[in-house]
Design a protein around this motif. Sequence first.
Motif, PDB file in Angstrom:
ATOM      1  N   UNK A 172       3.576  -7.069   2.648  1.00 62.61           N
ATOM      2  CA  UNK A 172       2.372  -6.239   2.634  1.00 62.61           C
ATOM      3  C   UNK A 172       2.638  -4.880   2.026  1.00 62.61           C
ATOM      4  N   UNK A 173       3.822  -4.303   2.288  1.00 59.96           N
ATOM      5  CA  UNK A 173       4.092  -2.924   1.875  1.00 59.96           C
ATOM      6  C   UNK A 173       4.037  -2.754   0.363  1.00 59.96           C
ATOM      7  N   UNK A 174       4.582  -3.719  -0.376  1.00 61.98           N
ATOM      8  CA  UNK A 174       4.602  -3.581  -1.834  1.00 61.98           C
ATOM      9  C   UNK A 174       3.220  -3.546  -2.457  1.00 61.98           C
ATOM     10  N   UNK A 175       2.374  -4.543  -2.226  1.00 60.80           N
ATOM     11  CA  UNK A 175       1.028  -4.514  -2.818  1.00 60.80           C
ATOM     12  C   UNK A 175       0.176  -3.336  -2.354  1.00 60.80           C
ATOM     13  N   UNK A 176       0.282  -2.969  -1.080  1.00 65.63           N
ATOM     14  CA  UNK A 176      -0.500  -1.828  -0.587  1.00 65.63           C
ATOM     15  C   UNK A 176      -0.010  -0.537  -1.233  1.00 65.63           C
ATOM     16  N   UNK A 177       1.307  -0.397  -1.345  1.00 66.73           N
ATOM     17  CA  UNK A 177       1.850   0.791  -2.019  1.00 66.73           C
ATOM     18  C   UNK A 177       1.411   0.879  -3.465  1.00 66.73           C
ATOM     19  N   UNK A 178       1.373  -0.259  -4.139  1.00 65.84           N
ATOM     20  CA  UNK A 178       0.884  -0.265  -5.516  1.00 65.84           C
ATOM     21  C   UNK A 178      -0.575   0.178  -5.590  1.00 65.84           C
ATOM     22  N   UNK A 179      -1.377  -0.286  -4.652  1.00 72.01           N
ATOM     23  CA  UNK A 179      -2.791   0.073  -4.658  1.00 72.01           C
ATOM     24  C   UNK A 179      -2.985   1.569  -4.443  1.00 72.01           C
ATOM     25  N   UNK A 180      -2.113   2.189  -3.651  1.00 70.33           N
ATOM     26  CA  UNK A 180      -2.234   3.624  -3.400  1.00 70.33           C
ATOM     27  C   UNK A 180      -1.962   4.459  -4.647  1.00 70.33           C
ATOM     28  N   UNK A 181      -1.320   3.865  -5.647  1.00 68.21           N
ATOM     29  CA  UNK A 181      -1.067   4.588  -6.892  1.00 68.21           C
ATOM     30  C   UNK A 181      -2.384   5.009  -7.538  1.00 68.21           C
ATOM     31  N   UNK A 182      -3.425   4.217  -7.379  1.00 71.89           N
ATOM     32  CA  UNK A 182      -4.710   4.560  -7.986  1.00 71.89           C
ATOM     33  C   UNK A 182      -5.276   5.852  -7.410  1.00 71.89           C
ATOM     34  N   UNK A 183      -5.087   6.083  -6.117  1.00 68.21           N
ATOM     35  CA  UNK A 183      -5.521   7.354  -5.518  1.00 68.21           C
ATOM     36  C   UNK A 183      -4.746   8.516  -6.108  1.00 68.21           C
ATOM     37  N   UNK A 184      -3.435   8.333  -6.297  1.00 68.31           N
ATOM     38  CA  UNK A 184      -2.618   9.386  -6.912  1.00 68.31           C
ATOM     39  C   UNK A 184      -3.089   9.674  -8.329  1.00 68.31           C
ATOM     40  N   UNK A 185      -3.453   8.642  -9.081  1.00 63.13           N
ATOM     41  CA  UNK A 185      -3.982   8.848 -10.429  1.00 63.13           C
ATOM     42  C   UNK A 185      -5.285   9.638 -10.396  1.00 63.13           C
TER      43      UNK A 185
END
Length: 258
Positions: A172-185
């Motif tokens: 779970x951690x990997x895909x969720x962490x990837x999704x959070x990149x969009x907020x950082x962008x």
Amino acid sequence: MDSSQAFGLAHLWAQSDFIIRAVGVILLLMSITSWYLILMRALRQLRARRHAEAVEAFWAAPDLDSGLKRLNQQAPDSPFEALAEQGAAAAQHVRRHTRNDTLGGTLDADEVITRALRKSIALSTAALESGLTVLASIGSTAPFVGLFGTVWGIYHALVNISASGMATLDKVAGPVGEALIMTAFGLFVAIPAVLAYNAITRANRVELSELDAFAHDLHAAFSTGSRIASATARHDDKDDGARLASLGATPAANHGAA
């Protein structure tokens, strides 16, 4: 270690659907647009630093034509040049088509010059505010666009994990962490736009106040033939008059005493 290196921006883009990719492209276009506007306004502000010197050179000119020529040379395509040319054109029109030997003619002449100066200021204001709406829109919407990409990415990742039947933390951690990149962008796009918007707005207020003061001086010059003296200049004139009076009174007093 190999599984942790498999996650990242490239992996997010490879396994994402159309919506995540569309959000990424939108954020990229927002960033390019905002930085283009920021750089263009920064270059304009560098050129605007010469406006004060150009205005002083205009008032130091021996006549109006020479002053307009100096403005054209030192501050070409500036609001100050446009204001002076508009006021000069209005004053010339008044001299040609208005009789100034009556009170009504004088009032009409002042009104024509005032309207010409106001029109020039309005056009300059619109030009100065060009692009600010885009910056404000990018600064206010980019975080939410990125947040939308994050929510959709998390949803997409959880659906895939649920389908695979492996809902462990490492899965779970990997895909969720990837999704959070969009907020950082989204924040990366929004923060420069907001800071630039505030800086440009402040610079516009300063320039418009200087332009308004220049318009008042031009109106006085076209109406009365001379620029309004500043408070410092009037104070210096009073001091000079007082000194001259005191110097003139001293010999008279001495003569009377003699």
